[in-house]
Design an enzyme around this catalytic site. Structure first.
Site, PDB file in Angstrom:
ATOM      1  N   GLU A  85       3.810  -7.517  24.853  1.00  0.00           N
ATOM      2  CA  GLU A  85       3.643  -8.674  25.549  1.00  0.00           C
ATOM      3  C   GLU A  85       4.826  -8.730  26.500  1.00  0.00           C
ATOM      4  O   GLU A  85       5.073 -10.051  27.076  1.00  0.00           O
ATOM      5  CB  GLU A  85       3.374  -9.998  24.558  1.00  0.00           C
ATOM      6  CG  GLU A  85       2.377  -9.869  23.882  1.00  0.00           C
ATOM      7  CD  GLU A  85       1.102 -10.026  24.667  1.00  0.00           C
ATOM      8  OE1 GLU A  85       0.847 -11.128  25.221  1.00  0.00           O
ATOM      9  OE2 GLU A  85       0.042  -9.278  24.407  1.00  0.00           O
ATOM     10  N   HIS A 102       3.634 -16.488  21.514  1.00  0.00           N
ATOM     11  CA  HIS A 102       4.725 -15.620  22.034  1.00  0.00           C
ATOM     12  C   HIS A 102       6.179 -16.114  21.457  1.00  0.00           C
ATOM     13  O   HIS A 102       6.472 -17.494  21.308  1.00  0.00           O
ATOM     14  CB  HIS A 102       4.944 -15.652  23.481  1.00  0.00           C
ATOM     15  CG  HIS A 102       3.926 -14.777  24.147  1.00  0.00           C
ATOM     16  ND1 HIS A 102       3.107 -15.355  25.232  1.00  0.00           N
ATOM     17  CD2 HIS A 102       3.268 -13.640  23.719  1.00  0.00           C
ATOM     18  CE1 HIS A 102       2.141 -14.218  25.621  1.00  0.00           C
ATOM     19  NE2 HIS A 102       2.332 -13.362  24.791  1.00  0.00           N
ATOM     20  N   CYS A 151       6.999 -19.482  31.398  1.00  0.00           N
ATOM     21  CA  CYS A 151       5.898 -18.360  31.321  1.00  0.00           C
ATOM     22  C   CYS A 151       5.689 -18.013  32.616  1.00  0.00           C
ATOM     23  O   CYS A 151       5.370 -16.671  33.017  1.00  0.00           O
ATOM     24  CB  CYS A 151       4.534 -19.078  31.050  1.00  0.00           C
ATOM     25  SG  CYS A 151       4.443 -18.969  29.300  1.00  0.00           S
TER      26      CYS A 151
END
Length: 448
Positions: free
Chosen positions: A176, A252, A371
């Site tokens: 990720e 995350h 993000c």
């Protein structure tokens, strides 16, 4: 003598098809706002305004372009036939979830774009990039090819930059990107410690793992990237994220921890083995002491941290010393979090200021300020060697604002995704954008 270096932030520009399809299982905000009507224009302008504020403060601010969406080529590869308009119509009728997936503007969250290792850490003293395969989610797994093209176009000089393909798109190597990676150092130009946080060890069935939501990052993927980037054991630490936190909605690591320089800001429930993680970092960190800023569950309950995206904030050096935490507006709307931030600033620690950024359109899909950015540490020579057309200036900001206002819709529903005009509008906008940024042909439709 270490080279002088800066940390540049490359934000993802929100795409014309920004919508709320609720595609991300394990992301609470994404599911909460499913099928709400979005405002792509407002989302893109919010993102640009965030970039401009940081650029005005003197931070080097870059831009990564959105991807082509809806991605008709993916639908055709999955058996949908006909003209582009016919493919969209058939997908809307037979499999609207798949249409929503190939229409997602999720590439805006460039913390997931890649993992980046600075030249001070790598074996060949080049900056290394590995696009994330994002194999845990179909709608994101189709991103890495265009991400790789964008990064290669921006960082093209192979004397300074090295590019690797994404890892195999299999669950055992789920990656990720920088959302599960942070770097700690005395200064950006000196060798640092790269912290890789994983959700589970894929090849060890007896190892701890979340039970409710998937672990999107594997130990195997993190170790593979460290090998590709030529990181020695002295330069890398591997730590497991607390499975209980993943099951609570921390999909995350950057939703529960953020690091910068010598500071690691994290929640009590961030790591499965907190003391070992800190000890491993301290054993490798050179010429500085780790400032471990721990937020206790009693101060900020995990659910409040998730709802506010407290840790999905940007931690930035201030010109006169200390650091600033750039937080989403939701952090001032939740009492426990707002009170904690006041105490944090008053404590006299490394974080000396808090600034609020409005990224509500992104937050509704589960993405805060952190993000939206990919951190790239660059020496002066590397900064000069990269393509400068993506660095935000006053002129570029005005041009992009005009571009957004001219091409983006103010409302977008799930039904609109089948509109062939939306596809035409998006392609026309992206074709113009790649010219504005000077990136060349990076999109599939430009290569046909």
């Amino acid at each position: 003598m270490p080279a002088t270096a800066i940390e540049a932030n490359f934000d993802g520009l929100v795409g014309p098809t920004h919508n709320y399809a609720g595609l991300s299982w394990g992301n609470v905000a994404s599911k909460t706002n499913i099928r709400a009507v979005s405002n792509p224009r407002e989302a893109a302008l919010q993102g640009l305004a965030k970039m401009k504020r940081l650029a005005d403060r003197g931070y080097v601010q870059g831009i990564l372009p959105p991807h082509e969406r809806p991605h008709v080529q993916t639908l055709k590869a999955l058996g949908f036939r006909g003209t582009d308009a016919e493919v969209l119509a058939t997908a809307a009728r037979d499999n609207p979830v798949m249409l929503a997936a190939v229409s997602s503007a999720s590439s805006m969250w460039t913390a997931n774009a890649a993992t980046v290792s600075p030249s001070a850490d790598t074996h060949d003293h080049r900056v290394h990039f590995t696009p994330a395969n994002l194999s845990a989610k179909f709608h994101r797994s189709i991103e890495h090819r265009v991400t790789g093209r964008s990064l290669k176009s921006i960082f093209a000089d192979d004397a300074y930059f090295a590019h690797h393909p994404a890892l195999p798109s299999l669950s055992q190597f789920g990656d990720e990107g920088a959302a599960n990676h942070t770097r700690l150092c005395a200064s950006y130009g000196e060798p640092g410690v790269e912290l890789f946080v994983y959700g589970q060890a894929a090849f060890d069935e007896s190892a701890p793992a979340p039970q409710r939501f998937p672990a999107r990052q594997t130990l195997e993927a993190s170790r593979a990237i460290a090998r590709l980037h030529g990181l020695t054991d002295r330069r890398a630490v591997f730590a497991q994220q607390n499975p209980a936190a993943i099951d609570a909605g921390v999909f995350h690591n950057d939703v529960i921890a953020v690091g910068n320089g010598h500071a690691l800001f994290y929640h009590e429930l961030a790591f499965l083995e907190e003391e070992r993680t800190l000890a491993d970092i301290r054993a490798r960190l050179e010429r500085t002491e780790l400032a471990a800023i721990r937020v206790d569950e009693a101060e900020v309950p995990l659910q409040d941290a998730i709802a506010s995206y407290l840790f999905n904030s940007q931690l930035l050096n201030l010109p006169g010393g200390g650091m600033m935490l750039a937080v989403p507006g939701e952090c001032r709307e939740i009492g426990t979090v707002s009170a904690y931030l006041d105490r944090l600033v008053a404590s006299g620690g490394p974080i000396q200021a808090v600034e609020v950024f409005d990224v509500k359109q992104s937050m509704r899909n589960g993405g805060g300020p952190a993000c939206l950015r990919l951190r790239v540490v660059l020496t002066e020579a590397e900064l000069n060697a990269m393509h400068r057309g993506v660095i935000l200036t006053d002129e570029l900001y005005e041009r992009l604002t005009t571009w957004v206002e001219g091409h983006y819709r103010s409302e977008l529903s799930q039904a609109d995704l089948a509109d062939p005009m939306l596809l035409d509008e998006s392609r026309h906008a992206l074709d113009e954008l790649s010219g504005i940024l000077g990136l060349g042909s990076i999109y599939d439709f430009q290569m046909e």
